[in-house]
Write a protein that holds these residues in place. Structure first.
Motif, PDB file in Angstrom:
ATOM      1  N   LEU A  76      13.176  40.000  34.051  1.00 44.45           N
ATOM      2  CA  LEU A  76      11.923  40.723  34.299  1.00 44.45           C
ATOM      3  C   LEU A  76      12.131  42.227  34.316  1.00 44.45           C
ATOM      4  O   LEU A  76      12.960  42.739  35.064  1.00 44.45           O
ATOM      5  CB  LEU A  76      11.355  40.238  35.653  1.00 44.45           C
ATOM      6  N   ILE A  82      14.614  33.856  34.628  1.00 41.64           N
ATOM      7  CA  ILE A  82      13.565  34.794  34.234  1.00 41.64           C
ATOM      8  C   ILE A  82      14.157  36.200  34.233  1.00 41.64           C
ATOM      9  O   ILE A  82      14.722  36.639  35.240  1.00 41.64           O
ATOM     10  CB  ILE A  82      12.373  34.730  35.224  1.00 41.64           C
ATOM     11  N   GLU A 135       0.631  38.332  30.665  1.00 38.39           N
ATOM     12  CA  GLU A 135       1.201  37.156  29.970  1.00 38.39           C
ATOM     13  C   GLU A 135       2.214  36.444  30.865  1.00 38.39           C
ATOM     14  O   GLU A 135       2.330  35.218  30.836  1.00 38.39           O
ATOM     15  CB  GLU A 135       1.881  37.581  28.660  1.00 38.39           C
ATOM     16  N   ALA A 136       2.960  37.225  31.648  1.00 36.97           N
ATOM     17  CA  ALA A 136       3.940  36.615  32.556  1.00 36.97           C
ATOM     18  C   ALA A 136       3.226  35.728  33.579  1.00 36.97           C
ATOM     19  O   ALA A 136       3.671  34.614  33.874  1.00 36.97           O
ATOM     20  CB  ALA A 136       4.755  37.700  33.255  1.00 36.97           C
ATOM     21  N   CYS A 163       2.242  32.489  32.193  1.00 38.57           N
ATOM     22  CA  CYS A 163       3.351  31.512  32.162  1.00 38.57           C
ATOM     23  C   CYS A 163       3.323  30.651  33.425  1.00 38.57           C
ATOM     24  O   CYS A 163       3.532  29.441  33.374  1.00 38.57           O
ATOM     25  CB  CYS A 163       4.707  32.213  32.103  1.00 38.57           C
ATOM     26  N   VAL A 195       4.468  40.838  39.413  1.00 41.02           N
ATOM     27  CA  VAL A 195       4.864  39.556  38.821  1.00 41.02           C
ATOM     28  C   VAL A 195       5.935  38.905  39.712  1.00 41.02           C
ATOM     29  O   VAL A 195       5.867  37.725  40.051  1.00 41.02           O
ATOM     30  CB  VAL A 195       5.396  39.741  37.382  1.00 41.02           C
ATOM     31  N   ALA A 249       7.113  37.022  27.339  1.00 39.81           N
ATOM     32  CA  ALA A 249       5.823  37.484  27.863  1.00 39.81           C
ATOM     33  C   ALA A 249       5.812  38.991  27.651  1.00 39.81           C
ATOM     34  O   ALA A 249       6.712  39.690  28.123  1.00 39.81           O
ATOM     35  CB  ALA A 249       5.698  37.130  29.339  1.00 39.81           C
TER      36      ALA A 249
END
Lengths: 126, 143
Positions: free
Chosen positions: A47, A45, A27-28, A31, A59, A22
């Motif tokens: 990040l 994940i 974009e994350a 998901c 996020v 992402a």
């Protein structure tokens, strides 16, 4: 996160898990919508905190307050070693925080640890 | 500035002497044996919270067994995660149980990671070494 560098480090360490990228916070969050629709959940994940559009903490907060996905392991990989950033990330539910090394060889080592710890030792909640 | 957690303690909440010895050996293999603080049961774990309140520095991480005498591990986890200081420390549940319900409950109560204790001694020690290396040398946690 530097996507090419991360891909190279993962390839060097023979991480076989498919990688989904992402490129920004938006974009994350998309998901999450895909997972809600039944897309495969990730094992892990990674990040970054500094992301365009929606920042990394937002996020993190969205994942960690989500009724179904809050237990997904989220590892913060950030260039910031500031105490305040580390504390905030943990308070928002990060599972772990790694200060991203600038040196590629050191980054390879970090990926090795990520792989052995999070992809083989740790038991995920699903 | 990059801060690593190499010199900070890891608190091990464990009552089983055999398991504790293997954890010690694993930490020794990672050159971190001197950084272990051992807490032997749930009540001692709660006493440890008082020490934090009195100013003892936060540990880099807490390694917590689930099956403990007196106050059980999940209860200890809840106390840590609701404590204003201790809640900042990552908690790794290190348990013989691979039961899905135990894993789920650990994460629901705020565990940062869940690792199953291997049956075989050599492998157990190696896993303990990996845990100490990760939480001392790779991860950073709030001071």
């Amino acid at each position: 996160m530097d996507v090419d560098l991360t891909r190279r480090a993962f390839a060097r360490q023979r991480v076989l898990n498919p990688i989904q990228v992402a490129r920004d916070g938006e974009e994350a969050l998309q998901c999450l919508q895909a997972w809600e629709m039944g897309a495969d959940l990730p094992a892990l994940i990674l990040l970054d905190l500094k992301l365009p559009k929606v920042d990394g903490l937002e996020v993190l907060r969205t994942i960690k307050t989500h009724p179904r996905f809050h237990a997904l392991p989220v590892i913060i990989l950030s260039t910031s070693g500031e105490d305040r950033d580390i504390l905030t990330a943990y308070q928002e539910g990060a599972n772990s925080y790694i200060v991203k090394p600038v040196d590629f060889d050191r980054f390879i080592e970090v990926v090795e640890h990520l792989q052995t710890y999070w992809l083989s030792l740790n038991i995920p909640p699903f | 500035m990059i801060r690593l957690d190499r010199l900070r303690h890891i608190v091990v909440v464990e009552d089983n002497p055999t398991d504790l010895e293997l954890i010690r050996r694993g930490f020794a293999q990672g050159n971190c044996e001197h950084l272990l603080i051992v807490v032997r049961d749930g009540e001692e774990a709660l006493e440890y919270l008082r020490r934090l309140e009195a100013g003892e520095p936060l540990p880099a991480a807490v390694l917590l067994d689930l099956r403990l005498p007196r106050v059980d591990g999940l209860e200890v986890l809840r106390h840590f995660k609701q404590h204003p200081l201790a809640c900042r420390a990552p908690v790794i549940v290190f348990s013989a149980s691979a039961d899905e319900e135990d894993v789920r409950q650990a994460y629901e109560n705020g565990a940062n990671s869940y690792i199953v204790k291997p049956d075989e001694a050599e492998r157990f020690q190696e896993v303990a070494m990996r845990i100490s290396k990760y939480w001392h040398g790779v991860n950073v946690s709030p001071a």
